[in-house]
Structure formats: C-alpha cells, structure tokens
Design an enzyme around this catalytic site. Structure first.
Site, PDB file in Angstrom:
ATOM      1  N   SER A 165       4.468   1.320   6.406  1.00  0.00           N
ATOM      2  CA  SER A 165       4.260   1.586   4.991  1.00  0.00           C
ATOM      3  C   SER A 165       4.974   0.524   4.163  1.00  0.00           C
ATOM      4  O   SER A 165       6.141   0.225   4.407  1.00  0.00           O
ATOM      5  CB  SER A 165       4.772   2.978   4.617  1.00  0.00           C
ATOM      6  OG  SER A 165       4.085   3.977   5.359  1.00  0.00           O
ATOM      7  N   TYR A 176       8.017   2.098 -10.542  1.00  0.00           N
ATOM      8  CA  TYR A 176       7.921   1.297  -9.323  1.00  0.00           C
ATOM      9  C   TYR A 176       9.124   1.565  -8.426  1.00  0.00           C
ATOM     10  O   TYR A 176       8.969   1.792  -7.217  1.00  0.00           O
ATOM     11  CB  TYR A 176       7.840  -0.188  -9.686  1.00  0.00           C
ATOM     12  CG  TYR A 176       7.405  -1.079  -8.543  1.00  0.00           C
ATOM     13  CD1 TYR A 176       6.068  -1.142  -8.167  1.00  0.00           C
ATOM     14  CD2 TYR A 176       8.324  -1.862  -7.847  1.00  0.00           C
ATOM     15  CE1 TYR A 176       5.653  -1.967  -7.119  1.00  0.00           C
ATOM     16  CE2 TYR A 176       7.919  -2.689  -6.806  1.00  0.00           C
ATOM     17  CZ  TYR A 176       6.592  -2.733  -6.443  1.00  0.00           C
ATOM     18  OH  TYR A 176       6.187  -3.542  -5.409  1.00  0.00           O
TER      19      TYR A 176
END
Length: 281
Positions: free
Chosen positions: A140, A155
């Site tokens: 990931s 973010y």
C-alpha cells in the site's frame, strides 16, 4: 515471494506515475498485471505500452473511492487471470485545504481515495489471495507524509492511516501467508499536484490550490521538487524487490530520514518527561 514469474498482480492508480512504474517493473519480472485507473485514456495508453513488450496485462477502469467499482474490478481480474497474488493499493490524490479552508468535499475525496480504497482493497482482495494458498503480498502506497506530518491535513491523516493499517495487518496476515509492505515515497516525478484532473463530479467544487507566482512558497517548492523527482520506474523496481523480500517499509531515498529521527526524538522526550513520576491510582 521469491518467485514472481507467473504470479498475478492488481495495481491501482496504474495509468501513470508510481502505479505505472510498479506495473512496468512487475511485468518485466514475468508477473501478469491488471492495471486499474480512473483515467480511461491514461489506462489505455499504459496497457498498450506494456502489451507492446509482450507483457501479459489488461486494464480495468474504476473509481477506487467507490467500493462497488473496486469489487467489480476484482471480479474482472479473476475472470481475466483466474487468481491474484499481489495487491498494490497505490491510487492517491493530493490537495485539500489547510486549517480554516478545508471542506467536507475535499476531506471525503482524500479519505475515499487515499485511505478507504486501501481498506476496501484489502477487504476484497485479501480473501482472494488466501483462497489459492500460494501466498501473496499486499503493498500500500502511503508517503513520507505518513511518518511526518509535512503536508496538508487531509493528506497527512490519510497517509498516517495507511501506515498504521499496514503495520497492524503485517502481523495479522503473516500466518495466512500474506506479506504486508507499506511504500513511503519522497518526491517522485508524478502528477500528484494535479490530482483534480480526475476529481469525480459527485464531489462538486473543492478548494483550489494557488498556482504560479501567487502560490504559497511551500507549494511552489513542492511542485518543483516533484517535477525534478525520482523516476517512477525506479520506484517500481524498489517495490518489486520489496515484494520479493517481504520488506515491511519500502523507502525511495534518505532525504527525509533526519526529520523522522527528529520526530522519534520528540516522542522519546515526551516519555522522558514522565519517566520518574508515579501515576496516581
């Protein structure tokens, strides 16, 4: 996974940037790759380019912030290749306003693409990897911003979440024959600063990042650093090696290592402040 040839990988955000670099590196190692992206034109170009090298690849368009579309992409992967061994949760978006400027829409977009698609990817593909008992790997893409809060709030939050999810699942999935790695890249030559080009209409209008001479200095510096960043194909080769070696963390360079060390030092200082105190009972 010491032997990658003949295995099957599913890679999100594979139409360009890091995702394409990973797809290229895996295909060169003999992996069959299903490329997934929201941008149909970029996806078609990427698949055509890899097919021209005689790689066994295919493409599926999906908005990974929608669970049903990700599930359908998994079904198409199984229909095309029969099984899947490697899941690469790579799709990601940047942007989102800072304190006082953020909106629900920008948070929902960032959370959907950067974090929830990773959660859903593991939920959907994990059992598919387990089903053939041949082992597998989940990679990931987080960011250095998943270890130091150096960018915008949404973010940072999503990338910290990807790191935490990966760290926790690494122990849980190991007995099931699935390795878990988290990719924490620095400045890579991608289009992350232009993520709004693929903003789904359902999110409406979200706050825009200032550009050009009017952009905040930090934004200008980040854009310049990304434009002159590391080649995504090099990152792809690192990921391939990380899959083969079951690395827990995959870094792209050491540029931000001092900042991470400083963060750990601050955490340790917090423990030092209370080390000799006896908690009240």
């Amino acid at each position: 996974m010491h032997q990658l040839e003949g295995k099957v990988a599913f890679v999100t955000g594979a139409g360009s940037g890091i995702g394409l670099g990973i797809a290229q590196a895996l295909a060169a190692a003999g992996v069959k790759v299903m490329l997934c992206d929201i941008d149909q034109a970029a996806l078609d170009t990427a698949v055509a380019g890899l097919s021209a090298t005689n790689a066994d690849v295919a493409g599926v368009r999906a908005d990974v912030s929608l669970k049903d579309e990700l599930r359908k992409a998994a079904e198409e992967t199984i229909a095309r290749f029969g099984k899947v061994h490697i899941l690469v949760n790579n799709a990601g978006v940047g942007g989102g306003g800072g304190y006082g400027d953020w909106t629900d829409a920008s948070w929902n977009w960032a959370l959907g693409v950067n974090l929830m698609s990773v959660v859903w990817g593991i939920e959907i593909f994990g059992p598919l990897i387990e089903s053939h008992a041949e082992g597998g790997q989940i990679v990931s893409t987080a960011s250095i911003a998943g270890l130091i809060a150096a960018t915008g709030p949404s973010y940072n939050v999503t990338k910290y979440g990807v790191v935490a999810l990966s760290e926790g699942l690494r122990t849980d999935l190991a007995p099931r024959g699935i390795g878990v790695s988290v990719l924490c890249p620095g400045f890579i030559r991608t289009q992350i600063m232009d993520s709004r080009r693929n903003l789904p209409e359902r999110f409406g209008t979200i706050e825009q990042m200032s550009e050009g001479a009017e952009a905040p200095e930090l934004v200008q510096q980040a854009r310049a650093a990304i434009e002159n960043g590391i080649d995504p194909r090099y990152v792809g080769e690192l990921v391939r090696e990380g899959i083969e070696g079951n690395w827990d963390y995959i870094f792209t360079d050491t540029q931000f290592e001092p900042f991470i060390e400083a963060r750990f030092a601050n955490i340790k200082a917090g423990f030092d402040r209370i080390r000799d105190r006896t908690p009240a009972r």
